[in-house]
Design an enzyme around this catalytic site. Structure first.
Site, PDB file in Angstrom:
ATOM      1  N   ASN A  15      43.205  31.758  27.829  1.00  0.00           N
ATOM      2  CA  ASN A  15      43.389  31.189  29.171  1.00  0.00           C
ATOM      3  C   ASN A  15      42.076  31.181  29.927  1.00  0.00           C
ATOM      4  O   ASN A  15      41.245  32.067  29.774  1.00  0.00           O
ATOM      5  CB  ASN A  15      44.478  31.957  29.945  1.00  0.00           C
ATOM      6  CG  ASN A  15      43.919  33.069  30.808  1.00  0.00           C
ATOM      7  OD1 ASN A  15      43.418  32.830  31.917  1.00  0.00           O
ATOM      8  ND2 ASN A  15      43.961  34.298  30.295  1.00  0.00           N
TER       9      ASN A  15
ATOM     10  N   PHE B 202      41.804  32.471  38.346  1.00  0.00           N
ATOM     11  CA  PHE B 202      42.400  33.024  39.583  1.00  0.00           C
ATOM     12  C   PHE B 202      43.054  31.928  40.435  1.00  0.00           C
ATOM     13  O   PHE B 202      42.837  31.852  41.647  1.00  0.00           O
ATOM     14  CB  PHE B 202      41.366  33.760  40.439  1.00  0.00           C
ATOM     15  CG  PHE B 202      40.871  35.068  39.869  1.00  0.00           C
ATOM     16  CD1 PHE B 202      41.472  35.662  38.772  1.00  0.00           C
ATOM     17  CD2 PHE B 202      39.795  35.731  40.464  1.00  0.00           C
ATOM     18  CE1 PHE B 202      41.022  36.870  38.264  1.00  0.00           C
ATOM     19  CE2 PHE B 202      39.323  36.945  39.965  1.00  0.00           C
ATOM     20  CZ  PHE B 202      39.938  37.505  38.862  1.00  0.00           C
TER      21      PHE B 202
ATOM     22  N   SER C  59      37.850  39.714  34.753  1.00  0.00           N
ATOM     23  CA  SER C  59      38.288  38.413  34.258  1.00  0.00           C
ATOM     24  C   SER C  59      37.071  37.609  33.811  1.00  0.00           C
ATOM     25  O   SER C  59      36.073  37.536  34.531  1.00  0.00           O
ATOM     26  CB  SER C  59      39.028  37.644  35.345  1.00  0.00           C
ATOM     27  OG  SER C  59      39.100  36.284  34.973  1.00  0.00           O
TER      28      SER C  59
ATOM     29  N   ASN D  60      36.956  34.473  33.655  1.00  0.00           N
ATOM     30  CA  ASN D  60      37.103  33.086  34.106  1.00  0.00           C
ATOM     31  C   ASN D  60      36.595  32.796  35.515  1.00  0.00           C
ATOM     32  O   ASN D  60      36.743  31.683  36.016  1.00  0.00           O
ATOM     33  CB  ASN D  60      38.560  32.660  33.974  1.00  0.00           C
ATOM     34  CG  ASN D  60      39.036  32.795  32.543  1.00  0.00           C
ATOM     35  OD1 ASN D  60      38.327  32.397  31.620  1.00  0.00           O
ATOM     36  ND2 ASN D  60      40.192  33.400  32.347  1.00  0.00           N
ATOM     37  N   THR D  61      36.027  33.800  36.173  1.00  0.00           N
ATOM     38  CA  THR D  61      35.362  33.570  37.453  1.00  0.00           C
ATOM     39  C   THR D  61      33.885  33.862  37.213  1.00  0.00           C
ATOM     40  O   THR D  61      33.536  35.005  36.887  1.00  0.00           O
ATOM     41  CB  THR D  61      35.935  34.495  38.554  1.00  0.00           C
ATOM     42  OG1 THR D  61      37.294  34.137  38.773  1.00  0.00           O
ATOM     43  CG2 THR D  61      35.161  34.379  39.859  1.00  0.00           C
TER      44      THR D  61
ATOM     45  N   LYS E 102      40.429  47.694  36.619  1.00  0.00           N
ATOM     46  CA  LYS E 102      40.764  47.007  35.351  1.00  0.00           C
ATOM     47  C   LYS E 102      39.485  46.547  34.666  1.00  0.00           C
ATOM     48  O   LYS E 102      38.678  45.828  35.258  1.00  0.00           O
ATOM     49  CB  LYS E 102      41.686  45.821  35.624  1.00  0.00           C
ATOM     50  CG  LYS E 102      42.162  45.152  34.338  1.00  0.00           C
ATOM     51  CD  LYS E 102      43.371  44.290  34.572  1.00  0.00           C
ATOM     52  CE  LYS E 102      43.831  43.606  33.291  1.00  0.00           C
ATOM     53  NZ  LYS E 102      45.021  42.797  33.501  1.00  0.00           N
TER      54      LYS E 102
ATOM     55  N   ASN F 295      41.507  43.954  30.029  1.00  0.00           N
ATOM     56  CA  ASN F 295      41.709  42.536  30.332  1.00  0.00           C
ATOM     57  C   ASN F 295      41.558  41.726  29.020  1.00  0.00           C
ATOM     58  O   ASN F 295      41.466  42.309  27.948  1.00  0.00           O
ATOM     59  CB  ASN F 295      40.672  42.100  31.377  1.00  0.00           C
ATOM     60  CG  ASN F 295      41.235  41.026  32.293  1.00  0.00           C
ATOM     61  OD1 ASN F 295      41.870  40.089  31.830  1.00  0.00           O
ATOM     62  ND2 ASN F 295      41.020  41.163  33.587  1.00  0.00           N
TER      63      ASN F 295
HETATM   64  C1  LIG Z   1      47.591  33.265  31.302  1.00  0.00           C
HETATM   65  C2  LIG Z   1      47.058  34.619  31.645  1.00  0.00           C
HETATM   66  C3  LIG Z   1      46.647  34.885  32.942  1.00  0.00           C
HETATM   67  C4  LIG Z   1      46.135  36.134  33.285  1.00  0.00           C
HETATM   68  N1  LIG Z   1      45.760  36.362  34.569  1.00  0.00           N
HETATM   69  C5  LIG Z   1      45.295  37.592  34.905  1.00  0.00           C
HETATM   70  C6  LIG Z   1      44.935  37.872  36.243  1.00  0.00           C
HETATM   71  O1  LIG Z   1      45.062  37.037  37.141  1.00  0.00           O
HETATM   72  N2  LIG Z   1      44.448  39.116  36.521  1.00  0.00           N
HETATM   73  C7  LIG Z   1      44.312  40.092  35.560  1.00  0.00           C
HETATM   74  O2  LIG Z   1      43.888  41.203  35.877  1.00  0.00           O
HETATM   75  N3  LIG Z   1      44.667  39.849  34.285  1.00  0.00           N
HETATM   76  C8  LIG Z   1      45.142  38.630  33.941  1.00  0.00           C
HETATM   77  N4  LIG Z   1      45.507  38.393  32.649  1.00  0.00           N
HETATM   78  C9  LIG Z   1      45.279  39.438  31.625  1.00  0.00           C
HETATM   79  C10 LIG Z   1      46.531  40.261  31.348  1.00  0.00           C
HETATM   80  O3  LIG Z   1      46.959  40.943  32.493  1.00  0.00           O
HETATM   81  C11 LIG Z   1      46.255  41.277  30.210  1.00  0.00           C
HETATM   82  O4  LIG Z   1      45.289  42.208  30.644  1.00  0.00           O
HETATM   83  C12 LIG Z   1      45.754  40.609  28.934  1.00  0.00           C
HETATM   84  O5  LIG Z   1      46.403  39.384  28.715  1.00  0.00           O
HETATM   85  C13 LIG Z   1      45.948  41.495  27.701  1.00  0.00           C
HETATM   86  O6  LIG Z   1      47.312  41.786  27.489  1.00  0.00           O
HETATM   87  P1  LIG Z   1      48.240  40.971  26.448  1.00  0.00           P
HETATM   88  O7  LIG Z   1      47.527  40.959  25.132  1.00  0.00           O
HETATM   89  O8  LIG Z   1      49.548  41.717  26.435  1.00  0.00           O
HETATM   90  O9  LIG Z   1      48.391  39.604  26.997  1.00  0.00           O
HETATM   91  C14 LIG Z   1      46.029  37.151  32.283  1.00  0.00           C
HETATM   92  C15 LIG Z   1      46.472  36.891  30.982  1.00  0.00           C
HETATM   93  C16 LIG Z   1      46.973  35.648  30.649  1.00  0.00           C
HETATM   94  C17 LIG Z   1      47.434  35.388  29.227  1.00  0.00           C
END
Ligand SMILES: Cc1cc2nc3c(=O)[nH]c(=O)nc-3n(C[C@H](O)[C@H](O)[C@H](O)COP(=O)(O)O)c2cc1C
Length: 347
Positions: A115, A119, A178, A180-181, A221, A250
């Site tokens: 992804n 934000f 993140s 992505n920023t 985080k 993350n």
């Molecule tokens: C589509 C998407 C959007 C996410 N947006 C955020 C976010 O806004 N803030 C954040 O701290 N983590 C964000 N994450 C990260 C998740 O909270 C998590 O840390 C990460 O996906 C690893 O866990 P997983 O393997 O169970 O997905 C996002 C993950 C995905 C897939």
């Protein structure tokens, strides 16, 4: 049923559209009274699942990770799927659209997602309004900065979000990880991170004194891509700033050992799901061992089964969170993990 019937249908469509359609469907089904049905199917209540951490009582250790309910529109309904806590956000002071679409990709062969949402959110003030209704679950508030805010003014953004959510969340998460920023992850460096966390702690004391209430737990985080020496810095920073814990991790910018098509793998953004599992567990174990387990850790990254969850807990996590596993395995995963934890507790 989810993996055989529902997932193949959902996976025919654009992932971001499916996300919002699922939200509307869950909201509608809950409104017409199916909340109780979801609870009876997925929720396990048992004293042995409860955890007490940073002054909060979690009904069970399985949470929904940030980024799923960014705008705090579905936290109560999502808690019916058995989560012990739901983290909303990442929220920024001003609403922002995020990156252009398409920005969310399924790597089915790898049980993963890439992804680069960036934000996208309706802003912290709208979320604060939404959070005024009664909560059926503990809520974490994950906060960040707007894309247009330069890093040397980032503290201001985090403070705005902290103030706006102070009365409405149970704990805070400072998201500096993140991918992505642009430039955000530079805030993980020792100096800016110390400054940011010290300011937030100061604000925490000020607000709690003024409102005659307890201070809110603050967690950091972090990215899975930090080096050992950066992780040692994190341990020192947690100790010095006296924040309450760390969320590891993350999404990753690494693209190692993937089976999906090269065009998919090359998409920019953060990778989550099964390929992240081992690195995230490694980070948890490193933090726990090198700090002599001196602070709580929430483990997240690649949990797709009860075994994956137990592995994280045994590596040193106190609580865990899901995102990609929830999409690939379905809501039954939360119950499976809690059931396995109960079985473990009775052995
Ligand atoms: C589509 C998407 C959007 C996410 N947006 C955020 C976010 O806004 N803030 C954040 O701290 N983590 C964000 N994450 C990260 C998740 O909270 C998590 O840390 C990460 O996906 C690893 O866990 P997983 O393997 O169970 O997905 C996002 C993950 C995905 C897939």
């Amino acid at each position: 049923m989810y993996r055989l019937l529902i997932r193949p249908i959902l996976f025919l469509f654009d992932p971001e559209k499916v996300h919002y359609i699922s939200f509307s469907t869950i909201k509608f089904l809950s409104k017409i009274g199916l909340s109780g049905l979801f609870k009876s199917m997925f929720l396990i209540e048992d004293k042995r699942l409860e955890r007490e951490l940073f002054g909060l009582k979690f009904k069970n250790p399985v949470g929904l990770a940030a980024g799923f309910d960014k705008n705090a529109v579905l936290y109560n309904e999502l808690s019916d799927f058995g989560f012990g806590f739901v983290e909303i956000g990442t929220l920024t002071p001003k609403p922002q659209d995020g990156n252009p679409k398409k920005r969310l990709f399924r790597l089915k062969a790898d049980h993963a997602i890439i992804n680069r949402m960036g934000f996208n959110n309706h802003g912290v003030f709208e979320a604060a309004e939404k959070l005024k209704k009664e909560h059926r679950v503990l809520i974490g508030g994950n906060i960040g900065k707007n894309k247009v805010t330069p890093n040397n003014e980032a503290i201001k953004d985090y403070l705005i979000c902290f103030d706006a959510l102070f009365d409405h969340v149970d704990y805070f998460v400072v998201n500096v990880s993140s991918p992505n920023t642009p430039g955000l992850r530079e805030l993980q460096d020792k100096e800016p991170l110390m400054a940011l966390l010290n300011e937030l702690q100061l604000e925490n004391s000020k607000l709690s004194t003024r409102k005659k209430t307890i201070r809110k737990p603050i967690l950091l985080k972090i990215a899975p891509d930090l080096t050992d020496s950066q992780l040692l810095d994190i341990i020192e920073i947690v100790d010095t700033t006296k924040i309450d814990g760390v969320i590891a991790t993350n999404t990753t910018i690494s693209r190692e050992n993937l089976k999906s098509h090269a065009l998919l793998i090359e998409e920019a953004g953060g990778l989550s799901g099964a390929p992240l599992k081992n690195r995230s567990t490694e980070v948890i174990r490193f933090l726990a061992e090198k700090s002599n387990k001196s602070f709580p850790i929430i483990g997240v990254g690649g949990i797709h089964s009860a075994e994956d969850a137990i592995e994280k807990l045994e590596a040193g996590a106190d609580l865990i969170q899901l995102w990609t596993g929830f999409v690939y395995e379905g809501p039954g995963l939360v119950k499976k993990i809690n059931k396995a934890l109960l079985e473990k507790a009775s052995n």
